[in-house]
Design a protein around this motif. Structure first.
Motif, short mmCIF file in Angstrom:
data_model
loop_
_atom_site.label_atom_id
_atom_site.label_comp_id
_atom_site.label_asym_id
_atom_site.label_seq_id
_atom_site.Cartn_x
_atom_site.Cartn_y
_atom_site.Cartn_z
N ALA A 165 -15.36 14.65 0.22
CA ALA A 165 -16.34 14.77 1.86
C ALA A 165 -16.73 15.47 3.19
CB ALA A 165 -15.18 13.42 2.39
N SER A 166 -14.98 16.60 2.79
CA SER A 166 -15.29 17.70 4.10
C SER A 166 -16.62 18.97 3.34
CB SER A 166 -14.53 18.29 3.11
OG SER A 166 -13.50 17.68 3.26
N ALA A 167 -16.57 18.41 1.91
CA ALA A 167 -18.11 19.39 1.81
C ALA A 167 -18.94 19.11 1.49
CB ALA A 167 -18.25 20.25 0.48
N ASP A 168 -19.62 17.83 2.14
CA ASP A 168 -20.29 17.06 1.60
C ASP A 168 -21.52 16.40 3.00
OD1 ASP A 168 -22.31 14.43 1.14
OD2 ASP A 168 -21.18 13.11 0.42
N ASP A 169 -22.63 17.19 3.34
CA ASP A 169 -23.15 16.74 4.84
C ASP A 169 -24.19 16.11 5.26
OD1 ASP A 169 -22.65 19.59 5.09
OD2 ASP A 169 -24.76 20.20 4.02
N ASN A 178 1.08 -1.37 -0.03
CA ASN A 178 0.07 0.22 -0.24
C ASN A 178 0.62 1.14 -0.22
OD1 ASN A 178 -2.60 -1.61 -0.02
ND2 ASN A 178 -2.14 -1.69 2.16
N CYS A 179 2.16 1.20 -0.98
CA CYS A 179 3.08 2.49 -1.01
C CYS A 179 1.56 3.15 -2.00
CB CYS A 179 4.32 2.26 -1.46
SG CYS A 179 3.84 1.31 -2.65
N LEU A 180 2.35 4.78 -1.88
CA LEU A 180 1.36 5.69 -2.08
C LEU A 180 2.35 5.78 -3.70
CD1 LEU A 180 0.65 7.83 0.65
CD2 LEU A 180 -1.12 6.03 -0.17
N GLY A 181 1.32 6.29 -4.63
CA GLY A 181 2.20 7.04 -6.09
C GLY A 181 1.77 8.45 -5.74
N LEU A 182 1.55 9.19 -6.82
CA LEU A 182 1.32 10.39 -7.02
C LEU A 182 -0.66 10.12 -7.09
CD1 LEU A 182 3.18 12.79 -9.39
CD2 LEU A 182 3.16 12.96 -6.67
N ALA A 183 -0.56 9.48 -7.92
CA ALA A 183 -2.60 8.83 -8.24
C ALA A 183 -3.24 8.76 -6.57
CB ALA A 183 -2.75 7.81 -8.88
N GLU A 184 -2.26 7.79 -5.40
CA GLU A 184 -2.52 7.49 -4.41
C GLU A 184 -3.13 8.86 -3.60
OE1 GLU A 184 -2.51 4.10 -6.77
OE2 GLU A 184 -0.40 5.72 -5.77
N TYR A 185 -1.56 9.66 -3.34
CA TYR A 185 -1.81 10.73 -2.82
C TYR A 185 -2.54 11.57 -3.32
CZ TYR A 185 2.88 10.30 -0.15
OH TYR A 185 3.94 10.39 0.73
N ASN A 186 -2.38 11.98 -4.21
CA ASN A 186 -3.87 13.07 -4.45
C ASN A 186 -5.69 12.31 -4.62
OD1 ASN A 186 -2.02 15.40 -5.34
ND2 ASN A 186 -1.61 14.25 -7.24
N GLY A 187 -5.47 11.16 -4.85
CA GLY A 187 -7.59 10.25 -4.81
C GLY A 187 -7.00 10.27 -3.56
N LEU A 188 -6.27 10.35 -2.44
CA LEU A 188 -7.08 10.24 -1.12
C LEU A 188 -7.02 12.21 -0.74
CD1 LEU A 188 -4.25 7.88 1.29
CD2 LEU A 188 -6.70 7.82 0.82
N ALA A 189 -6.54 12.97 -0.89
CA ALA A 189 -6.81 13.92 -0.44
C ALA A 189 -7.66 14.08 -1.45
CB ALA A 189 -5.52 14.94 -1.60
N ASP A 190 -8.28 14.75 -2.66
CA ASP A 190 -9.20 14.36 -3.60
C ASP A 190 -10.09 14.23 -2.82
OD1 ASP A 190 -7.59 15.85 -5.35
OD2 ASP A 190 -8.50 14.87 -6.57
N ALA A 191 -10.31 12.71 -2.30
CA ALA A 191 -11.39 12.10 -1.82
C ALA A 191 -12.16 12.45 -0.33
CB ALA A 191 -11.64 10.86 -1.32
N ILE A 192 -11.20 13.44 0.71
CA ILE A 192 -10.93 13.96 1.89
C ILE A 192 -11.79 15.02 1.75
CG2 ILE A 192 -10.44 15.22 3.97
CD1 ILE A 192 -7.78 12.44 4.11
#
Length: 260
Positions: free
Chosen positions: A40-44, A23-37
């Motif tokens: 989610a921050s704007a999802d009530d 489960n090491c993180l490439g650019l896609a995973e770093y950015n994918g996790l950040a995007d998802a969070i």
């Protein structure tokens, strides 16, 4: 991108799903996790975010082979490649710390390097009794400036120094003793216990938790991309990454004395 997203009764589960590569993180995973969070921050309809791993690892940090492969292409200067990874990792850690949602790290196994930084960014960490924790960057000539800023705050300065300078792995039981994690449970019960923890959190008001989080994080030391870039573009870092991929012992350029 090796991330699974599941929504369960108001909780977003982000599951790292590249067990063959720990489960090491490439650019896609770093950015994918950040995007998802960030989304989610704007999802009530979402209240809690849980980050979990599959296989033997929670997360073992950045994908070093991807960094070297990008540098080897020669399309971008090596420093630019480092900048991209620095920006992506910083974006993820900041997303976890700044979201008003409560973030739970569900640590099933190896929690090393950037994986440990995710756990340190999270609000609560629950771990399997098979998990272990490590700051291994110095073994490959790297230095994560995020770890000193958060680890010492969590476990105290002497313990943080020990973990960073020696790169020693510590057990889940030891992690609980030093307040690196909040709870340790039998491995086979981790998912059940993590789900119960999420439900317990959801019995308290989201607004209250968001206010508490903002207050608790208000005095976190600042973390900059420049520190990450300079720490990971040194001659020692170049040699350490090469030695890692070539499966040999590094010969540190900064070492001025002859080995005995």
């Amino acid at each position: 991108m090796h991330i699974e997203k599941n929504v369960d009764d108001g909780a977003l589960w982000l599951i790292l799903s590249n067990p063959e590569k720990m489960n090491c993180l490439g650019l896609a995973e770093y950015n994918g996790l950040a995007d998802a969070i960030i989304e989610a921050s704007a999802d009530d309809t979402l209240d809690v975010i849980a980050i979990a791993g599959t296989g033997r690892a929670f997360c073992t940090g950045g994908n070093l082979k991807e960094i070297l492969a990008e540098q080897a292409k020669g399309e971008l200067p090596g420093k630019v490649v480092i900048q991209r990874f620095a920006d992506a990792s910083l974006r993820l850690f900041q997303a976890i710390e700044s979201t008003p949602k409560t973030v739970v790290a569900v640590v099933n196994g190896y929690c090393h390097a950037g994986g440990l930084s995710i756990a340190l960014s999270a609000d609560i960490c629950i771990a399997s009794d098979r998990a272990d924790f490590c700051v291994p960057e110095a073994k490959v000539g790297l230095a994560d400036p995020y770890a000193p800023l958060r680890l010492a705050r969590a476990v105290g300065l002497p313990t943080a120094r020990w973990m960073m300078y020696t790169a020693e792995r510590i057990s889940a039981v030891r992690a609980l003793e030093i307040s690196l994690v909040n709870k340790v449970v039998p491995h086979d019960q981790l998912k059940e216990e993590a789900t119960a923890l999420v439900r317990q959190l959801q019995k308290t008001a989201p607004t209250s938790r968001a206010i508490y989080k903002k207050c608790l994080n208000s005095d976190l030391p600042a973390f900059t991309r420049e520190a990450m870039i300079s720490a990971n573009a040194s001659p020692d870092a170049v040699e350490g990454l090469r030695a890692f991929v070539e499966r040999r012992e590094a010969v540190w350029p900064s070492r001025r004395y002859a080995a005995t």
